[in-house]
Design a protein around this motif. Structure first.
Motif, short mmCIF file in Angstrom:
data_model
loop_
_atom_site.label_atom_id
_atom_site.label_comp_id
_atom_site.label_asym_id
_atom_site.label_seq_id
_atom_site.Cartn_x
_atom_site.Cartn_y
_atom_site.Cartn_z
N ARG A 1 41.66 -22.39 2.57
CA ARG A 1 41.28 -21.00 2.44
C ARG A 1 40.32 -20.87 1.25
O ARG A 1 40.56 -21.45 0.21
CB ARG A 1 42.54 -20.17 2.18
CG ARG A 1 42.30 -18.72 2.41
CD ARG A 1 43.60 -17.96 2.29
NE ARG A 1 43.32 -16.56 2.43
CZ ARG A 1 43.03 -15.95 3.58
NH1 ARG A 1 43.02 -16.66 4.68
NH2 ARG A 1 42.76 -14.67 3.63
N PRO B 1 48.64 -18.42 -5.35
CA PRO B 1 49.91 -17.73 -5.13
C PRO B 1 50.56 -17.25 -6.42
O PRO B 1 51.20 -16.21 -6.44
CB PRO B 1 50.79 -18.76 -4.43
CG PRO B 1 49.86 -19.78 -3.91
CD PRO B 1 48.65 -19.78 -4.79
N GLN C 1 48.42 -11.15 -1.67
CA GLN C 1 48.58 -12.40 -2.39
C GLN C 1 49.75 -13.20 -1.83
O GLN C 1 49.71 -14.42 -1.77
CB GLN C 1 48.84 -12.08 -3.87
CG GLN C 1 48.72 -13.26 -4.75
CD GLN C 1 48.87 -12.82 -6.18
OE1 GLN C 1 48.08 -12.01 -6.65
NE2 GLN C 1 49.89 -13.32 -6.84
N SER D 1 44.18 -11.85 -0.91
CA SER D 1 44.67 -12.98 -0.12
C SER D 1 43.98 -14.27 -0.52
O SER D 1 44.44 -15.35 -0.17
CB SER D 1 44.46 -12.72 1.37
OG SER D 1 43.08 -12.78 1.67
N TYR D 2 42.85 -14.15 -1.24
CA TYR D 2 42.17 -15.36 -1.68
C TYR D 2 42.65 -15.82 -3.04
O TYR D 2 42.08 -16.74 -3.63
CB TYR D 2 40.65 -15.12 -1.72
CG TYR D 2 40.06 -14.82 -0.37
CD1 TYR D 2 39.51 -13.59 -0.09
CD2 TYR D 2 40.06 -15.77 0.64
CE1 TYR D 2 38.96 -13.31 1.14
CE2 TYR D 2 39.52 -15.50 1.88
CZ TYR D 2 38.98 -14.27 2.12
OH TYR D 2 38.45 -13.99 3.34
N ARG E 1 48.75 -14.18 2.00
CA ARG E 1 47.52 -14.94 2.05
C ARG E 1 46.82 -14.82 3.40
O ARG E 1 46.40 -15.81 3.98
CB ARG E 1 47.79 -16.40 1.70
CG ARG E 1 48.39 -16.54 0.32
CD ARG E 1 48.58 -17.98 0.01
NE ARG E 1 47.30 -18.65 0.14
CZ ARG E 1 46.55 -19.07 -0.85
NH1 ARG E 1 46.97 -18.91 -2.06
NH2 ARG E 1 45.41 -19.66 -0.65
N LYS F 1 38.66 -19.56 -2.08
CA LYS F 1 39.30 -18.88 -3.20
C LYS F 1 38.25 -18.43 -4.20
O LYS F 1 37.10 -18.86 -4.16
CB LYS F 1 40.33 -19.79 -3.87
CG LYS F 1 39.84 -21.15 -4.27
CD LYS F 1 41.07 -21.97 -4.68
CE LYS F 1 40.78 -23.18 -5.51
NZ LYS F 1 39.58 -23.88 -5.41
#
Lengths: 133, 611
Positions: free
Chosen positions: B13, B276, B75, B272-273, B78, B15
């Motif tokens: 993904r 975590p 978050q 979501s990027y 994701r 970021k």
């Protein structure tokens, strides 16, 4: 500057000059221009008499046309503008707004668009190259 | 029960390059044109400094909790909005689709507003500014009539920019200059969002920071203008009586809500990027406070300039009156100045009442000039442009102002496009082989083609319609179901555990209370009040009609039924997905209830929660 008899003299001279410029009667003298009803506001009436006979006055239309022709010179003589030196019944001719041949906004737009398209092409080509690797 | 293998940290993904990009993107998304042209207007009409009280209460109980909720959700899961809500529970997947739809509708018309800003920007390079002079009519004898009766600024906006039709049903023709600017705007949006957050992350450094620079410059300039203090005093003088009006509280709640851009799905996409383990609680509080502070900060130069404009207008009014008096009574020049104007007027009224009355002097009242409050496009393109003409060095101020508006709007567009782009990337329908550049290109091209309809003569009426109906009601519905979905379907205990894993501490009592009770209740009240007010308000619009008797006042016209149907459709379309998809899954479940392999929604949770 204060308005006194000398300024009045200049005004009469300018009106005479305007009459001479406009009409074929080039014999208008300063003495042919008469001022009356001078007020403290600095406003007055004036008439222009025929040079030959001191009793008849030049028609108002001719005087208006003459002043219109040399309006700019009269304004400059007194360091005034159309707004600050008003002739009742003589509206000022409007100057048309300046319009350049190519609208300026098109030029700016062209510059912006070229930059953006160049950047897009650069990024796309970069992405394709990266994928090939 | 076998423990599934731990999810790989690198799941491919994209970021953020660093935390600053993420925070700036969220701030840029939240801080938009509304902070400049809606908040000061609300402050002004709702009692100045007193408006800040309901504003901050709404921020505390509605804005910050909802913001935290969205950021934490993105978050944690994701995923973009559609997939995220599908993972929480297929029954509320409709919320994700609804927010995707709203983002799409808003992207369409928001960029057209930016088109207007760009058009004004590229016209600011001329000397004199094109909106400061009236053009001549065809025979070159007089000024253009429409321009003469209204003002040059109005004429430039309504005729030379929009070429507006007198009625929403008359579409008029496509304005080619607006099409060019629209193409340029979409090209710029495409350039910045071409690879998703890789490119917006770089662009946001400029577009999010630049407006603050320009606001500061305008602040310094504005405070030095004569009359600025009048404007500021007028803005900030609190009038606590207005707080008794429930309309004020409703406006504060809706302003906070729309200002933070909640419910678009863009914030979920942005967060979501994130890695975590990121403190989303601090991020939420930071973004919300920065957004509100920016609104306040922007109100100061806006009102300084408006105060300057009012003072200049008042001075001109006085001068005109003085001129007529001097002409009429043949008084020497400079005998009446602005200071002794009132003394002279009372003297003349008592000594020569008929002559003074015959002059028909307009009463000059500074309060009246200050009271002319405008919001929205009227503020930027009419009032502010008029004020800029009066400033020395107008070209520079105009250029700065319109670049600032453009950056403000562009950073909000990034959020809107992300809200459309990210969920599409994650749909299984879009195969992985489509490169991101192509997908964003398709989105931009489709939006550009649809937005061409806003460049028609009646375009600005349609934009008002979209603004009032597509981006107001659906967002309230979506946000309400977001809170309900997380708190009662996903269950707040699980959410608290996820938050503890991400930020290292459980959400405290403030979050618990606001998420569980206060925010949903507040949203419900606001929704009901909003709908009631909308229904009570007759659906009229103000049309610019040069043939109207009351011209230059705008003509009040009623929307024809087919336009009203479109308004209702716009408001309902995103909302209808919420019950539709819930119904769809319910029916599917009932049909396949004998199938034991149907997955229960409880199994889905945040990735990596099985530790």
């Amino acid at each position: 500057y204060a308005w006194d008899a000398h300024e009045e003299y200049l005004f009469r001279a300018m009106v005479a000059f305007a009459m001479r410029r406009y009409s074929s009667k080039s014999m208008t003298q300063i003495s042919n221009v008469l001022l009356c009803n001078v007020t403290g506001r600095v406003s007055f009436w004036f008439v222009v008499t025929e040079s030959s006979q001191n009793l008849t006055t030049v028609p108002g239309r001719e005087v208006e046309a003459a002043i219109r022709l040399t309006r700019h010179r009269i304004n400059s003589a007194f360091l005034l503008s159309d707004k600050t030196l008003q002739f009742l019944k003589i509206p000022s001719t409007l100057s048309p707004p300046v319009e350049p041949s190519t609208p300026v906004w098109l030029i700016v737009f062209g510059v912006v668009l070229c930059l953006v398209v160049a950047a897009i092409v650069f990024l796309i080509v970069g992405g394709i190259r990266q994928r090939k690797r | 029960l076998s423990v599934p293998p731990e999810m790989p940290k690198e799941d491919g993904r994209p970021k953020w390059d660093n935390k600053l990009q993420y925070i700036l993107s969220c701030i840029g998304f939240a801080v938009g044109l509304g902070n400049v042209w809606r908040f000061p207007y609300l402050c002004q009409i709702h009692g100045g400094g007193a408006f800040l009280i309901p504003y901050f209460i709404a921020l505390l109980f509605e804005g910050i909790p909802l913001l935290h909720l969205e950021l934490a959700l993105g978050q944690c899961l994701r995923k973009g909005s559609i997939s995220a809500w599908n993972s929480i529970s297929p029954y509320i997947g409709g919320v994700g689709v609804g927010s995707w739809m709203v983002s799409l509708l808003v992207s369409l018309y928001y960029n057209t507003v930016l088109t207007w800003v760009m058009w004004y920007f590229i016209n600011s390079f001329q000397e004199p500014l094109p909106w400061s002079v009236c053009p001549l009519n065809e025979n070159r004898t007089e000024l253009n009539e429409e321009c003469y009766e209204s003002t040059a600024v109005n004429y430039f906006w309504y005729r030379r920019s929009l070429n507006i039709t007198p009625d929403v049903t008359e579409s008029g023709t496509l304005q080619w200059w607006l099409i060019l600017c629209l193409a340029a705007c979409w090209a710029i949006v495409y350039l910045c969002t071409i690879r998703g957050i890789e490119t917006t992350g770089k662009a946001i450094y400029v577009t999010a920071v630049f407006p603050y620079l320009v606001l500061t410059i305008f602040l310094i300039q504005g405070l030095t203008l004569p009359g600025a203090t009048d404007g500021l005093a007028y803005l900030f003088t609190p009038n606590l009586n207005t707080l008794k009006n429930p309309r004020v509280w409703l406006d504060a709640a809706t302003q906070i809500f729309f200002s933070l851009s909640l419910g678009f799905g863009g914030l979920i996409a942005f967060s979501s990027y994130n890695p975590p383990k990121n403190d989303c609680e601090k991020d939420a509080v930071t973004v919300a406070i920065v957004n509100s502070m920016t609104s306040l900060y922007a109100a100061i130069p806006v009102f300084s300039v408006l105060g300057f404009k009012a003072t200049t207008g008042y001075g001109d009014c006085l001068d005109r009156n003085i001129n007529s008096i001097i002409n009429e009574f043949d008084l020497p020049e400079e005998s009446i100045m602005r200071q002794n104007y009132t003394a002279w007027i009372s003297f003349l009224n008592s000594s020569y009442p008929e002559r003074t009355a015959g002059l028909k002097l307009k009463s000059c009242d500074l309060q009246e000039f200050l009271d002319q409050s405008v919001s929205g496009t009227g503020l930027a393109f009419i009032v502010f442009t008029q004020a800029i003409i009066l400033m020395p060095g107008s070209q520079a101020w105009a250029i700065l102002f319109f670049i600032m508006l453009f950056s403000l709007g562009l950073s909000s567009m990034f959020g809107n496009i992300e809200g459309v782009f990210t969920p599409l990337l994650e749909l299984r329908i879009i195969s992985k082989s489509i490169p991101k550049e192509l997908l964003s290109g398709i989105i931009c091209l489709v939006c550009f083609l649809i937005a061409l309809s806003f460049t028609l003569g009646s375009g600005s009426y349609w934009i008002d319609i979209f603004d009032s109906y597509a981006s107001s009601l659906p967002l309230l519905v979506i946000a309400f179901f977001e809170v309900i979905g997380v708190v009662y379907i996903y269950k707040i205990k699980r959410f608290s555990k996820d938050l503890k894993r991400m930020t290292g501490r459980k959400p405290n009592l403030y979050w618990q209370i606001t998420w569980r009770f206060i925010s949903p209740l507040l949203l419900l009240i606001v929704f009901i009040a909003f709908v009631t007010l909308q229904i009570q308000k007759s659906p009229t619009y103000a049309a610019w009609n040069p043939k109207y008797e009351g011209f230059p006042m705008k003509e009040e016209k009623v929307y024809p039924p087919w336009v009203l149907a479109i308004c209702v459709l716009l408001a309902l379309l995103p909302c209808v997905f919420v019950p539709l998809i819930a119904l769809f899954h319910l029916i599917k479940r009932m049909c396949s209830s004998k199938d034991p392999s149907s997955v229960r929604p409880e199994a889905f949770s945040c990735q990596g929660a099985n530790s």
